[in-house]
Enzyme design. Structure first.
Site, PDB file in Angstrom:
ATOM      1  N   HIS A  37       0.821  -1.214   0.000  1.00 54.79           N
ATOM      2  CA  HIS A  37       0.000   0.000   0.000  1.00 54.79           C
ATOM      3  C   HIS A  37       0.857   1.266   0.000  1.00 54.79           C
ATOM      4  CE1 HIS A  37      -4.156  -1.618   0.531  1.00 54.79           C
ATOM      5  NE2 HIS A  37      -3.464  -2.685   0.880  1.00 54.79           N
ATOM      6  N   THR A  38       2.139   1.130  -0.254  1.00 52.55           N
ATOM      7  CA  THR A  38       3.019   2.300  -0.357  1.00 52.55           C
ATOM      8  C   THR A  38       2.975   2.921  -1.741  1.00 52.55           C
ATOM      9  OG1 THR A  38       4.795   0.710  -0.759  1.00 52.55           O
ATOM     10  CG2 THR A  38       4.654   1.632   1.453  1.00 52.55           C
ATOM     11  N   LEU A 133      -2.145 -11.609  -6.722  1.00 51.67           N
ATOM     12  CA  LEU A 133      -0.990 -11.742  -7.613  1.00 51.67           C
ATOM     13  C   LEU A 133      -1.161 -10.951  -8.904  1.00 51.67           C
ATOM     14  CD1 LEU A 133      -0.254 -15.542  -7.107  1.00 51.67           C
ATOM     15  CD2 LEU A 133       0.769 -13.587  -5.936  1.00 51.67           C
ATOM     16  N   SER A 134      -2.118 -10.036  -8.899  1.00 53.74           N
ATOM     17  CA  SER A 134      -2.293  -9.056  -9.966  1.00 53.74           C
ATOM     18  C   SER A 134      -2.712  -9.664 -11.291  1.00 53.74           C
ATOM     19  CB  SER A 134      -1.021  -8.216 -10.155  1.00 53.74           C
ATOM     20  OG  SER A 134      -0.768  -7.473  -8.995  1.00 53.74           O
ATOM     21  N   SER A 136      -5.453  -8.955 -12.684  1.00 51.51           N
ATOM     22  CA  SER A 136      -6.075  -7.866 -13.445  1.00 51.51           C
ATOM     23  C   SER A 136      -5.025  -7.001 -14.125  1.00 51.51           C
ATOM     24  CB  SER A 136      -6.965  -7.010 -12.537  1.00 51.51           C
ATOM     25  OG  SER A 136      -6.222  -6.425 -11.488  1.00 51.51           O
ATOM     26  N   ASP A 187       1.465  -2.679  -9.576  1.00 49.72           N
ATOM     27  CA  ASP A 187       1.099  -3.919 -10.248  1.00 49.72           C
ATOM     28  C   ASP A 187       1.319  -3.828 -11.748  1.00 49.72           C
ATOM     29  OD1 ASP A 187       0.350  -4.627  -7.726  1.00 49.72           O
ATOM     30  OD2 ASP A 187      -1.799  -4.736  -8.144  1.00 49.72           O
ATOM     31  N   TYR A 236     -10.292  -1.351   0.311  1.00 51.00           N
ATOM     32  CA  TYR A 236      -9.094  -0.825  -0.344  1.00 51.00           C
ATOM     33  C   TYR A 236      -9.225   0.682  -0.548  1.00 51.00           C
ATOM     34  CZ  TYR A 236      -5.269  -0.398  -3.724  1.00 51.00           C
ATOM     35  OH  TYR A 236      -4.119  -0.020  -4.367  1.00 51.00           O
TER      36      TYR A 236
END
Length: 396
Positions: A37-38, A133-134, A136, A187, A236
């Site tokens: 979340h950085t 794991l992204s 999208s 991502d 989120y």
């Protein structure tokens, strides 16, 4: 794995649209070693590409129609026209990642005097969905790569082009503005720019990326908790809003600009929950930079300490873990001992943990996890051991 995906997409293209592809492209998923979340706080992250990817078979068209078949969704299809406004699909969520990326790519190209042309696309992937794991981002970047390859938008020969960083930004805009998830850039950027054998220390403000070599005898293990998660939900976006509120409190563009001394000195009047959210971001940025140095030096003891501190901060300050995830991390860390580390990876509320460990310990750590962990529904974990993979490009 890539050969299997290529074959599946070729079959899907032939079945749905009656012809063979001109070319194939791919884009990987990713695992983030540390730095959670950085990214949307202009901070630092340390991801690597993984050996799981989205592959697209591409056939150029002579008109302005885009037709898509999704081999992973029952060979469902979508069609839209580049000369009409591109709106979200009323029913198919997967189609929105494609439509959104195409829309944002067209907007990026217009000021350059370039335009898209129609295409038939067949899509298949093996990035686990809902696991953090992204999948999208892998899909979005692969769609952008498909049009880049089809139209020769590599910028060579003095022509205007689309860089891999451009692709990442286009894909991020698709997710933010079209799909509705306020994700940061990590991502998409790692999917577009990953380097084989390396993690990337990404500065999410400048978009600079420093390759960090993974020692040859070190493995990245990904363990799916079988607790499903979804980023389109409110949590989120709530965390992002809380971080933005903290940045306003400190009078800075982003929490990247706050250090630990300032965090404590000027916290007066800040809501306690928002303060804890900010504390996670500020300390996580420092941990991520330190972790890159430890990994580059092959210091798995120090890396493990930083990963443990990261997980504790996600659990206690950012409150994005899950009891099953916490238990899984404890099991993995006990099995690894001091020769590596374990932490949750991804947006949170389920999904996967990542374990960094010596190759020689893979079998015993995997056995320990499989013996000791079950999901809340009684399911065993799913475990993958991955190499750091290259980013988007031709599917060879």
């Amino acid at each position: 794995m890539t050969d299997t995906l290529k074959a599946r997409t070729a079959d899907a293209l032939q079945s749905a649209f009656g012809h063979a592809p001109d070319l194939w492209v791919q884009a990987p998923g990713r695992v983030n070693l540390i730095g959670e979340h950085t990214d949307y706080n202009d901070g630092f992250v340390l991801p690597c590409g993984i050996d799981y990817r989205t592959v697209i078979a591409v056939k150029a068209r002579d008109d302005r129609q885009v037709r898509v078949v999704a081999a992973d969704y029952g060979h469902g299809t979508d069609t839209f026209d580049l000369d009409a406004p591109i709106a979200p699909h009323p029913d198919l969520q997967w189609a929105n990642y494609v439509r959104g990326t195409v829309k944002m790519l067209a907007e990026h190209l217009a000021p350059l005097g370039l335009s898209l042309r129609g295409a038939d696309l067949a899509i298949a992937g093996n990035v686990p969905q809902g696991a953090g794991l992204s999948s999208s981002a892998s899909l979005e970047v692969a769609v952008g790569q498909a049009f880049k390859a089809m139209l020769g938008l590599d910028g060579q020969g003095g022509r205007a082009g689309v860089t891999q960083t451009d692709l990442a930004l286009i894909a991020q805009r698709a997710e933010n503005r079209f799909v509705g998830v306020n994700c940061g850039i990590m991502d998409q950027l790692i999917s577009a720019r990953a380097e084989a054998g390396h993690a990337l220390l990404i500065d999410c403000r400048s978009l600079g990326a420093q390759p960090v070599h993974l020692p040859e005898a070190v493995a990245v293990m990904i363990v799916h908790s079988r607790v499903k998660r979804g980023l389109v939900g409110s949590e989120y976006n709530t965390r992002r809003a809380q971080c933005e509120a903290a940045a306003r409190h400190y009078g800075v563009p982003a929490l990247r600009d706050v250090d630990t001394a300032r965090l404590e000195r000027d916290r007066g009047g800040l809501d306690e929950v928002v303060y804890r959210r900010a504390r996670h971001i500020v300390t996580e940025n420092a941990r991520t930079v330190d972790a890159a140095e430890a990994l580059a030096a092959g210091d798995l003891v120090r890396l493990g300490e930083l990963m443990a501190a990261s997980h504790a901060s996600m659990r206690d300050d950012f409150e994005i873990t899950h009891p099953a995830i916490d238990r899984l991390v404890d099991i993995a860390q006990e099995a690894v001992g001091h020769e590596g580390g374990a932490r949750m990876t991804g947006g949170g509320f389920g999904g996967c943990i990542v374990v960094v460990l010596p190759d020689a310990r893979i079998a015993e750590v995997q056995a320990a996890i499989e013996a000791a962990y079950r999901s809340p529904d009684g399911e065993p974990p799913t475990i993958w051991v991955s190499h750091a993979a290259s980013g988007a490009g031709p599917a060879s």
